[in-house]
Motif scaffolding. Sequence first.
Motif, PDB file in Angstrom:
ATOM      1  N   ILE A   1       0.842  -1.194   0.000  1.00 18.63           N
ATOM      2  CA  ILE A   1       0.000   0.000   0.000  1.00 18.63           C
ATOM      3  C   ILE A   1       0.874   1.240   0.000  1.00 18.63           C
ATOM      4  CG2 ILE A   1      -1.698   1.297   1.343  1.00 18.63           C
ATOM      5  CD1 ILE A   1      -2.878  -1.439   2.134  1.00 18.63           C
ATOM      6  N   LYS A   2       0.582   2.145  -0.918  1.00 18.01           N
ATOM      7  CA  LYS A   2       1.340   3.377  -1.059  1.00 18.01           C
ATOM      8  C   LYS A   2       0.810   4.451  -0.117  1.00 18.01           C
ATOM      9  CE  LYS A   2       2.372   6.880  -4.575  1.00 18.01           C
ATOM     10  NZ  LYS A   2       2.175   7.217  -5.991  1.00 18.01           N
ATOM     11  N   LYS A   3      -0.520   4.618  -0.114  1.00 14.44           N
ATOM     12  CA  LYS A   3      -1.110   5.717   0.633  1.00 14.44           C
ATOM     13  C   LYS A   3      -2.580   5.429   0.894  1.00 14.44           C
ATOM     14  CE  LYS A   3      -1.266  10.758   0.336  1.00 14.44           C
ATOM     15  NZ  LYS A   3      -0.987  11.919  -0.513  1.00 14.44           N
ATOM     16  N   ILE A   4      -3.089   5.956   2.012  1.00 10.99           N
ATOM     17  CA  ILE A   4      -4.509   5.878   2.328  1.00 10.99           C
ATOM     18  C   ILE A   4      -5.011   7.310   2.472  1.00 10.99           C
ATOM     19  CG2 ILE A   4      -6.229   5.121   3.998  1.00 10.99           C
ATOM     20  CD1 ILE A   4      -4.311   2.766   4.627  1.00 10.99           C
ATOM     21  N   ILE A   5      -6.027   7.644   1.683  1.00 10.93           N
ATOM     22  CA  ILE A   5      -6.583   8.994   1.687  1.00 10.93           C
ATOM     23  C   ILE A   5      -7.972   8.955   2.307  1.00 10.93           C
ATOM     24  CG2 ILE A   5      -7.299  10.940   0.251  1.00 10.93           C
ATOM     25  CD1 ILE A   5      -5.291   9.884  -1.862  1.00 10.93           C
ATOM     26  N   SER A   6      -8.185   9.825   3.276  1.00 13.12           N
ATOM     27  CA  SER A   6      -9.479   9.908   3.942  1.00 13.12           C
ATOM     28  C   SER A   6     -10.330  10.980   3.273  1.00 13.12           C
ATOM     29  CB  SER A   6      -9.270  10.236   5.421  1.00 13.12           C
ATOM     30  OG  SER A   6     -10.505  10.353   6.070  1.00 13.12           O
ATOM     31  N   ALA A   7     -11.561  10.621   2.908  1.00 14.53           N
ATOM     32  CA  ALA A   7     -12.527  11.569   2.338  1.00 14.53           C
ATOM     33  C   ALA A   7     -13.711  11.651   3.304  1.00 14.53           C
ATOM     34  CB  ALA A   7     -12.965  11.097   0.967  1.00 14.53           C
ATOM     35  N   ILE A   8     -14.777  12.313   2.901  1.00 14.17           N
ATOM     36  CA  ILE A   8     -15.916  12.490   3.794  1.00 14.17           C
ATOM     37  C   ILE A   8     -16.565  11.157   4.169  1.00 14.17           C
ATOM     38  CG2 ILE A   8     -18.235  13.480   3.985  1.00 14.17           C
ATOM     39  CD1 ILE A   8     -17.219  15.805   2.253  1.00 14.17           C
ATOM     40  N   ASN A   9     -16.921  10.344   3.175  1.00 22.23           N
ATOM     41  CA  ASN A   9     -17.631   9.089   3.431  1.00 22.23           C
ATOM     42  C   ASN A   9     -16.816   7.836   3.125  1.00 22.23           C
ATOM     43  OD1 ASN A   9     -20.068  10.389   4.191  1.00 22.23           O
ATOM     44  ND2 ASN A   9     -20.549  10.702   2.026  1.00 22.23           N
TER      45      ASN A   9
ATOM     46  N   LYS B   1       1.182   0.716  -4.381  1.00 25.04           N
ATOM     47  CA  LYS B   1       2.483   1.056  -4.968  1.00 25.04           C
ATOM     48  C   LYS B   1       2.609   0.403  -6.335  1.00 25.04           C
ATOM     49  CE  LYS B   1       5.116   1.553  -0.717  1.00 25.04           C
ATOM     50  NZ  LYS B   1       6.150   0.984   0.133  1.00 25.04           N
ATOM     51  N   ASP B   2       3.196   1.121  -7.274  1.00 19.78           N
ATOM     52  CA  ASP B   2       3.508   0.604  -8.611  1.00 19.78           C
ATOM     53  C   ASP B   2       2.305  -0.027  -9.313  1.00 19.78           C
ATOM     54  OD1 ASP B   2       6.188   1.351  -8.178  1.00 19.78           O
ATOM     55  OD2 ASP B   2       6.555  -0.531  -7.105  1.00 19.78           O
ATOM     56  N   SER B   3       1.122   0.543  -9.101  1.00 19.89           N
ATOM     57  CA  SER B   3      -0.075   0.005  -9.733  1.00 19.89           C
ATOM     58  C   SER B   3      -1.063   1.142  -9.994  1.00 19.89           C
ATOM     59  CB  SER B   3      -0.730  -1.049  -8.836  1.00 19.89           C
ATOM     60  OG  SER B   3      -1.918  -1.524  -9.419  1.00 19.89           O
ATOM     61  N   ASP B   4      -1.816   1.016 -11.076  1.00 16.66           N
ATOM     62  CA  ASP B   4      -2.871   1.967 -11.388  1.00 16.66           C
ATOM     63  C   ASP B   4      -4.182   1.591 -10.705  1.00 16.66           C
ATOM     64  OD1 ASP B   4      -1.227   3.480 -13.102  1.00 16.66           O
ATOM     65  OD2 ASP B   4      -1.617   2.121 -14.777  1.00 16.66           O
ATOM     66  N   LEU B   5      -4.189   0.455 -10.052  1.00 20.79           N
ATOM     67  CA  LEU B   5      -5.363  -0.059  -9.361  1.00 20.79           C
ATOM     68  C   LEU B   5      -5.496   0.603  -7.998  1.00 20.79           C
ATOM     69  CD1 LEU B   5      -7.545  -2.350  -9.601  1.00 20.79           C
ATOM     70  CD2 LEU B   5      -5.898  -3.833  -8.481  1.00 20.79           C
ATOM     71  N   TYR B   6      -6.721   1.002  -7.623  1.00 21.14           N
ATOM     72  CA  TYR B   6      -6.964   1.518  -6.279  1.00 21.14           C
ATOM     73  C   TYR B   6      -8.359   1.141  -5.830  1.00 21.14           C
ATOM     74  CZ  TYR B   6      -9.190   5.590  -8.590  1.00 21.14           C
ATOM     75  OH  TYR B   6      -9.970   6.401  -9.355  1.00 21.14           O
ATOM     76  N   PHE B   7      -8.580   1.202  -4.524  1.00 22.25           N
ATOM     77  CA  PHE B   7      -9.821   0.729  -3.930  1.00 22.25           C
ATOM     78  C   PHE B   7     -10.423   1.805  -3.037  1.00 22.25           C
ATOM     79  CE2 PHE B   7      -7.024  -2.824  -4.680  1.00 22.25           C
ATOM     80  CZ  PHE B   7      -7.841  -3.729  -5.313  1.00 22.25           C
ATOM     81  N   THR B   8     -11.748   1.822  -2.987  1.00 22.07           N
ATOM     82  CA  THR B   8     -12.466   2.707  -2.081  1.00 22.07           C
ATOM     83  C   THR B   8     -13.191   1.833  -1.072  1.00 22.07           C
ATOM     84  OG1 THR B   8     -12.773   4.334  -3.828  1.00 22.07           O
ATOM     85  CG2 THR B   8     -14.207   4.517  -1.924  1.00 22.07           C
ATOM     86  N   ILE B   9     -13.053   2.194   0.201  1.00 20.74           N
ATOM     87  CA  ILE B   9     -13.728   1.485   1.287  1.00 20.74           C
ATOM     88  C   ILE B   9     -14.635   2.481   1.987  1.00 20.74           C
ATOM     89  CG2 ILE B   9     -13.394   0.302   3.502  1.00 20.74           C
ATOM     90  CD1 ILE B   9     -10.712  -0.740   2.348  1.00 20.74           C
ATOM     91  N   ASP B  10     -15.867   2.100   2.216  1.00 20.49           N
ATOM     92  CA  ASP B  10     -16.836   2.959   2.896  1.00 20.49           C
ATOM     93  C   ASP B  10     -16.399   3.144   4.351  1.00 20.49           C
ATOM     94  OD1 ASP B  10     -19.177   4.064   4.137  1.00 20.49           O
ATOM     95  OD2 ASP B  10     -20.344   3.297   2.448  1.00 20.49           O
ATOM     96  N   LYS B  11     -16.516   4.363   4.859  1.00 24.87           N
ATOM     97  CA  LYS B  11     -16.133   4.628   6.248  1.00 24.87           C
ATOM     98  C   LYS B  11     -17.017   3.884   7.241  1.00 24.87           C
ATOM     99  CE  LYS B  11     -13.423   8.793   6.441  1.00 24.87           C
ATOM    100  NZ  LYS B  11     -13.316  10.132   6.980  1.00 24.87           N
ATOM    101  N   LYS B  12     -18.165   3.388   6.804  1.00 27.77           N
ATOM    102  CA  LYS B  12     -19.017   2.564   7.669  1.00 27.77           C
ATOM    103  C   LYS B  12     -18.315   1.270   8.063  1.00 27.77           C
ATOM    104  CE  LYS B  12     -23.268   4.324   5.646  1.00 27.77           C
ATOM    105  NZ  LYS B  12     -24.402   4.023   4.774  1.00 27.77           N
ATOM    106  N   GLU B  13     -17.316   0.886   7.294  1.00 22.11           N
ATOM    107  CA  GLU B  13     -16.536  -0.328   7.580  1.00 22.11           C
ATOM    108  C   GLU B  13     -15.463  -0.089   8.648  1.00 22.11           C
ATOM    109  OE1 GLU B  13     -16.889  -3.412   6.088  1.00 22.11           O
ATOM    110  OE2 GLU B  13     -18.546  -2.748   4.843  1.00 22.11           O
ATOM    111  N   LEU B  14     -15.216   1.173   8.984  1.00 19.05           N
ATOM    112  CA  LEU B  14     -14.170   1.539   9.949  1.00 19.05           C
ATOM    113  C   LEU B  14     -14.741   1.621  11.363  1.00 19.05           C
ATOM    114  CD1 LEU B  14     -12.406   4.423   7.982  1.00 19.05           C
ATOM    115  CD2 LEU B  14     -11.856   2.000   7.976  1.00 19.05           C
ATOM    116  N   PRO B  15     -13.856   1.608  12.360  1.00 17.28           N
ATOM    117  CA  PRO B  15     -14.318   1.826  13.730  1.00 17.28           C
ATOM    118  C   PRO B  15     -15.003   3.194  13.843  1.00 17.28           C
ATOM    119  CG  PRO B  15     -12.046   1.076  13.710  1.00 17.28           C
ATOM    120  CD  PRO B  15     -12.435   1.331  12.287  1.00 17.28           C
TER     121      PRO B  15
END
Length: 184
Positions: free
Chosen positions: A125-133, A140-154
Amino acid sequence: MKFRYTLLLIFCCGLLINCTEEKNTDFQISGDQVGRLSKESLARDIELIFEKDSVIQDTVKLNFGNGASKIKIFEKGGALLLTLTPNNDSIATIQNVMVNDERFVTDKGISKLSTFKEIRENYPIKKIISAINNVVVLLKDSDLYFTIDKKELPESLRYNTNSTIEEVQIPDTAKVKYMMVGWD
């Protein structure tokens, strides 16, 4: 003499089997490829690339040369496969690909149905960016990225957009909301 014919027959059968065993890459994500779509694919050629599928795009914007805001690829039968966003270059290529169908899989077995643990175990993992929701996980070294809903977080991390979220704070069981490929 019989041995030669038997050997020739076995060789021909093997050759015939190898010729008919073509690997289906329609749902494979690898390098600069998402199924039949490549990084170099032109937006104007999408209907040719997905000729067996249904392509839905904003034709008004295409006719005026501003580029389509979204192009949706539906499988015959109705399943949404991909949502494409072309860039605004004079010769438009695809800038972003949202993978909507869980049959699309990376070479390491990651799909839209994967969890954060599976992503973390297979890709650095290169970086984790926090957004509103959501939280966006860049690799790293990939054009692939994932979005996880903040409802999944503590709960302590759900409502704070200013805080930095670390890899260890995301639960292993967190599900992927969006699986995306971003090409420059």
